[in-house]
Design a protein around this motif. Structure first.
Motif, PDB file in Angstrom:
ATOM      1  N   MET A   1       0.818  -1.185   0.000  1.00 56.67           N
ATOM      2  CA  MET A   1       0.000   0.000   0.000  1.00 56.67           C
ATOM      3  C   MET A   1       0.866   1.255   0.000  1.00 56.67           C
ATOM      4  SD  MET A   1      -3.554   0.159   1.941  1.00 56.67           S
ATOM      5  CE  MET A   1      -4.516   1.630   1.794  1.00 56.67           C
ATOM      6  N   THR A   4       1.557   6.863   3.530  1.00 54.33           N
ATOM      7  CA  THR A   4       0.484   7.840   3.387  1.00 54.33           C
ATOM      8  C   THR A   4       0.678   8.915   4.449  1.00 54.33           C
ATOM      9  OG1 THR A   4      -1.033   6.117   2.640  1.00 54.33           O
ATOM     10  CG2 THR A   4      -2.019   8.183   3.355  1.00 54.33           C
ATOM     11  N   TYR A   6      -1.255  11.915   6.199  1.00 57.99           N
ATOM     12  CA  TYR A   6      -2.526  12.615   6.415  1.00 57.99           C
ATOM     13  C   TYR A   6      -2.175  14.058   6.745  1.00 57.99           C
ATOM     14  CZ  TYR A   6      -5.193   8.362   6.123  1.00 57.99           C
ATOM     15  OH  TYR A   6      -5.784   7.226   5.649  1.00 57.99           O
ATOM     16  N   PHE A  34       4.990   8.372  -1.816  1.00 55.28           N
ATOM     17  CA  PHE A  34       3.996   8.563  -0.768  1.00 55.28           C
ATOM     18  C   PHE A  34       2.734   9.152  -1.371  1.00 55.28           C
ATOM     19  CE2 PHE A  34       6.219  12.581  -1.057  1.00 55.28           C
ATOM     20  CZ  PHE A  34       5.226  13.532  -0.902  1.00 55.28           C
ATOM     21  N   LYS A  35       1.673   9.000  -0.617  1.00 56.25           N
ATOM     22  CA  LYS A  35       0.389   9.579  -1.004  1.00 56.25           C
ATOM     23  C   LYS A  35      -0.024  10.546   0.096  1.00 56.25           C
ATOM     24  CE  LYS A  35      -3.550   7.310  -0.425  1.00 56.25           C
ATOM     25  NZ  LYS A  35      -4.645   6.367  -0.540  1.00 56.25           N
ATOM     26  N   ALA A  36      -0.485  11.728  -0.293  1.00 62.70           N
ATOM     27  CA  ALA A  36      -0.980  12.706   0.669  1.00 62.70           C
ATOM     28  C   ALA A  36      -2.502  12.656   0.687  1.00 62.70           C
ATOM     29  CB  ALA A  36      -0.499  14.103   0.296  1.00 62.70           C
ATOM     30  N   VAL A  37      -3.069  12.537   1.881  1.00 65.40           N
ATOM     31  CA  VAL A  37      -4.522  12.523   2.047  1.00 65.40           C
ATOM     32  C   VAL A  37      -4.896  13.781   2.818  1.00 65.40           C
ATOM     33  CG1 VAL A  37      -6.489  11.334   3.078  1.00 65.40           C
ATOM     34  CG2 VAL A  37      -4.647  10.004   2.028  1.00 65.40           C
ATOM     35  N   ASP A  45     -11.763  10.776   6.478  1.00 63.54           N
ATOM     36  CA  ASP A  45     -10.305  10.626   6.495  1.00 63.54           C
ATOM     37  C   ASP A  45      -9.743  11.119   7.826  1.00 63.54           C
ATOM     38  OD1 ASP A  45     -10.127   9.521   3.932  1.00 63.54           O
ATOM     39  OD2 ASP A  45      -9.918  11.489   2.980  1.00 63.54           O
ATOM     40  N   ASN A  65       1.926   3.631   7.070  1.00 65.94           N
ATOM     41  CA  ASN A  65       2.325   2.763   5.964  1.00 65.94           C
ATOM     42  C   ASN A  65       1.196   1.750   5.844  1.00 65.94           C
ATOM     43  OD1 ASN A  65       3.354   0.946   4.125  1.00 65.94           O
ATOM     44  ND2 ASN A  65       5.445   1.201   4.844  1.00 65.94           N
ATOM     45  N   ASP A  67      -2.174   0.461   6.624  1.00 64.67           N
ATOM     46  CA  ASP A  67      -2.998   0.721   7.805  1.00 64.67           C
ATOM     47  C   ASP A  67      -2.167   0.831   9.080  1.00 64.67           C
ATOM     48  OD1 ASP A  67      -5.357   0.842   6.422  1.00 64.67           O
ATOM     49  OD2 ASP A  67      -5.910  -1.248   6.788  1.00 64.67           O
TER      50      ASP A  67
END
Length: 91
Positions: A1, A4, A6, A34-37, A45, A65, A67
């Motif tokens: 995954m 991430t 947040y 990485f993903k930015a939420v 979220d 990383n 969950d």
């Protein structure tokens, strides 16, 4: 995954903005994807971030990383200082 972050695109706190930018900069420079939420766009979220962090008042940025909760900005900075960033990010 993957990693991430947040984060909050809208914040009155200069410190939050600087912390987020620092994380993005370090991860980008180390070529860690990485993903930015953005928690300001969806309250689910924000609720997820706080539940997984185990803190109902947790503020961004918070790092995960998949969950698995990695930590907050202070823990991120400590991992860099101790040269354990990959371990901190569970890579």
């Amino acid at each position: 995954m993957g990693v991430t972050i947040y984060m909050a695109s809208v914040s009155s706190s200069l410190e939050v903005k600087k912390n987020q930018e620092r994380i993005f900069s370090v991860l980008s420079s180390k070529k860690i994807p990485f993903k930015a939420v953005d928690i300001t766009q969806n309250s689910e979220d924000k609720d997820f971030m706080r539940k997984k962090a185990g803190n109902p008042k947790a503020l961004p940025p918070q790092i995960f990383n998949g969950d698995a909760y990695c930590g907050d900005f202070a823990a991120f900075e400590e991992a860099i200082e101790m040269e354990k960033l990959e371990q901190f990010l569970k890579l």
